[in-house]
Design a protein around this motif. Structure first.
Motif, PDB file in Angstrom:
ATOM      1  N   GLU A 200       0.843  -1.189   0.000  1.00 35.61           N
ATOM      2  CA  GLU A 200       0.000   0.000   0.000  1.00 35.61           C
ATOM      3  C   GLU A 200       0.886   1.250   0.000  1.00 35.61           C
ATOM      4  O   GLU A 200       2.088   1.186   0.284  1.00 35.61           O
ATOM      5  N   LYS A 201       0.284   2.386  -0.293  1.00 32.34           N
ATOM      6  CA  LYS A 201       1.019   3.648  -0.390  1.00 32.34           C
ATOM      7  C   LYS A 201       1.800   3.958   0.880  1.00 32.34           C
ATOM      8  O   LYS A 201       2.971   4.351   0.825  1.00 32.34           O
ATOM      9  N   ASP A 202       1.179   3.756   2.047  1.00 30.15           N
ATOM     10  CA  ASP A 202       1.877   4.083   3.293  1.00 30.15           C
ATOM     11  C   ASP A 202       3.060   3.148   3.533  1.00 30.15           C
ATOM     12  O   ASP A 202       4.073   3.556   4.121  1.00 30.15           O
ATOM     13  N   ASN A 203       2.958   1.897   3.065  1.00 31.58           N
ATOM     14  CA  ASN A 203       4.091   0.973   3.170  1.00 31.58           C
ATOM     15  C   ASN A 203       5.255   1.438   2.301  1.00 31.58           C
ATOM     16  O   ASN A 203       6.421   1.378   2.711  1.00 31.58           O
ATOM     17  N   ILE A 204       4.927   1.892   1.089  1.00 32.28           N
ATOM     18  CA  ILE A 204       5.961   2.384   0.171  1.00 32.28           C
ATOM     19  C   ILE A 204       6.689   3.575   0.791  1.00 32.28           C
ATOM     20  O   ILE A 204       7.924   3.652   0.781  1.00 32.28           O
ATOM     21  N   GLU A 205       5.916   4.503   1.336  1.00 28.65           N
ATOM     22  CA  GLU A 205       6.509   5.696   1.949  1.00 28.65           C
ATOM     23  C   GLU A 205       7.420   5.322   3.116  1.00 28.65           C
ATOM     24  O   GLU A 205       8.504   5.889   3.280  1.00 28.65           O
TER      25      GLU A 205
ATOM     26  N   SER B  20       1.815   4.941  -8.254  1.00 26.37           N
ATOM     27  CA  SER B  20       2.857   4.007  -7.830  1.00 26.37           C
ATOM     28  C   SER B  20       2.315   2.590  -7.709  1.00 26.37           C
ATOM     29  O   SER B  20       1.124   2.366  -7.503  1.00 26.37           O
ATOM     30  N   VAL B  21       3.230   1.641  -7.852  1.00 26.38           N
ATOM     31  CA  VAL B  21       2.962   0.241  -7.548  1.00 26.38           C
ATOM     32  C   VAL B  21       4.258  -0.336  -6.995  1.00 26.38           C
ATOM     33  O   VAL B  21       5.353   0.034  -7.436  1.00 26.38           O
ATOM     34  N   ALA B  22       4.134  -1.198  -6.007  1.00 31.35           N
ATOM     35  CA  ALA B  22       5.320  -1.815  -5.413  1.00 31.35           C
ATOM     36  C   ALA B  22       4.950  -3.168  -4.839  1.00 31.35           C
ATOM     37  O   ALA B  22       3.820  -3.391  -4.406  1.00 31.35           O
ATOM     38  N   PHE B  23       5.922  -4.066  -4.848  1.00 27.72           N
ATOM     39  CA  PHE B  23       5.718  -5.372  -4.239  1.00 27.72           C
ATOM     40  C   PHE B  23       7.034  -5.871  -3.670  1.00 27.72           C
ATOM     41  O   PHE B  23       8.116  -5.468  -4.107  1.00 27.72           O
ATOM     42  N   LYS B  24       6.929  -6.717  -2.671  1.00 26.53           N
ATOM     43  CA  LYS B  24       8.125  -7.332  -2.104  1.00 26.53           C
ATOM     44  C   LYS B  24       8.032  -8.838  -2.261  1.00 26.53           C
ATOM     45  O   LYS B  24       6.944  -9.420  -2.218  1.00 26.53           O
ATOM     46  N   THR B  25       9.185  -9.466  -2.454  1.00 29.07           N
ATOM     47  CA  THR B  25       9.248 -10.918  -2.538  1.00 29.07           C
ATOM     48  C   THR B  25      10.179 -11.432  -1.451  1.00 29.07           C
ATOM     49  O   THR B  25      11.260 -10.884  -1.229  1.00 29.07           O
TER      50      THR B  25
END
Length: 409
Positions: A183-188, A201-206
């Motif tokens: 989510e946006k707050d996680n990215i920030e 924005s889009v982001a993911f973690k593996t």
């Protein structure tokens, strides 16, 4: 003949269901422009039951494939009609399996190393290290993975396999892969930035975990695999890879001759920032040694206003595997991250075009039952240049104008 009377309320309900079904089919059949996430998602769903992960408002999405080795094939910051950030090799699908490598593409895929060297997983014991003898292990190339669970925001997959390395060591391996959209707050929070309203924005973690599920310990004598995360993106004439490095460290800044020396007009480094042209027109690969590597890299496409950032685990004091195609060099003198720009081969053929950002773990020296995890995350930002510049300066340590002006057209 006696007519069957259907109550009006029931008839109305049947009509609503029919309309809903028709609408769903129409949505499923919607045609998207090539280059959009919707286009790639439709294509991928023709070949697999794709797992789609979304953020709360549905603007950020990613396409994850159990059939194709738990690859995150692509993602978007602006829904189905938004740009598709991953590189999908459409021409590779529907063909007989290639004995060397099945290059389906994928914005984030998981491999194992080393590729070459005395503990290689890609050459049989005793074979000369030439292309004809090079074979990617099926478990990370052509075999399906098991989807353990998925809740719309995160998914877990795994795969068990048995391999023999070039030294003749049998390796019984379990790989686990957890993928989560942010989510946006996680990215920030992760990047320590503030996202303005003018940026999508889009982001993911593996989270990639290897377990020694056999009975023998993996040591410097037997050889040990490493976890290898590779991100394939579509290039553009104005795309430049950005790799911050530790300027004060001793030794070379980068290995630049994996496939022949990279031309000087395509790479530059100073003040702790390496820039590498990623236009998909000239084949070249570089690597950053452990003493120089930082836990972040990225790219900027000035002609598309897209800023990409990758973040990954590093260990500046660890040994990393040498993946060169020779058994004669020290196997523990390798690089800790890599970047690749695709280009035509000598015969004019080309797999892509695409470019890659890669990270690897140190060799996983594990006793039976032990495990090692390597984290690798991907972030994309698109929109207002001023807002993108603030992110680039904060995270990568360089302005967009410096990146865009590094190379002549």
């Amino acid at each position: 003949m006696k007519l069957l009377k259907i109550p009006s309320l029931l008839l109305a309900g049947m009509m609503i269901i029919s309309c809903q079904s028709t609408t769903k089919k129409q949505d499923d059949m919607k045609v998207f422009e090539k280059g959009t996430f919707g286009y790639d998602l439709n294509f991928l769903n023709e070949n697999d039951s794709i797992v789609v992960l979304k953020n709360d408002d549905g603007s950020a999405q990613l396409a994850l494939s159990p059939k194709y080795q738990a690859k995150v094939f692509t993602s978007t910051a602006e829904g189905l009609d938004g740009k598709s950030f991953g590189w999908v090799n459409y021409k590779a699908f529907g063909k007989p399996l290639d004995p060397h490598m099945n290059a389906y593409g994928g914005e984030d895929r998981l491999w194992l190393g080393p590729e070459g060297g005395k503990f290689s997983l890609y050459f049989k014991k005793g074979d000369s290290m030439v292309f004809d003898n090079w074979h990617t292990p099926a478990g990370i190339d052509s075999e399906s993975w098991i989807l353990v669970k998925s809740d719309g925001k995160r998914a877990s997959l795994n795969k068990e396999m048995e391999l023999q390395n070039y030294a003749g060591t049998n390796l019984k391996i379990k790989l686990e892969r957890d993928v989560e959209i942010l989510e946006k707050d996680n990215i920030e929070k992760v990047l320590n930035i503030s996202l303005a309203g003018k940026v999508s924005s889009v982001a993911f973690k593996t989270q990639n975990t290897i377990t020694n599920s056999g009975t023998n310990e993996w040591t410097e004598k037997t050889g040990a695999p490493c976890i290898w995360s590779l991100d394939m993106f579509s290039p553009s004439p104005k795309t430049v890879i950005v790799i911050p490095y530790i300027e004060s460290a001793a030794g070379k800044v980068a290995t630049t001759d994996y496939f022949g020396e990279i031309a000087k007009d395509r790479i530059t480094y100073k003040n702790g920032i390496l820039l590498f042209k990623a236009d998909g027109k000239s084949r070249g690969k570089l690597g950053i040694p452990p003493g120089r590597v930082k836990n972040v890299a990225g790219s900027y496409a000035a002609d598309q206003h897209v800023l990409t950032i990758t973040m990954f685990d590093i260990n500046n004091k660890a040994k990393y595997l040498n993946q060169e195609w020779t058994p004669d060099k020290d196997p523990f003198t390798g690089d800790a991250m890599n970047a690749y720009n695709d280009g035509p081969l000598a015969d004019g053929s080309q797999m892509g075009p695409f470019y890659e950002l890669e990270s690897v773990s140190p060799p996983t020296f594990l006793k039976p039952g032990e495990k090692h995890t390597h984290m690798h995350s991907v972030f994309h930002f698109t929109g207002d240049k001023t807002a993108l510049n603030e992110i680039a300066v904060k995270v990568l340590g360089v302005s967009l104008d410096e990146i865009a002006g590094a190379f002549k057209d």
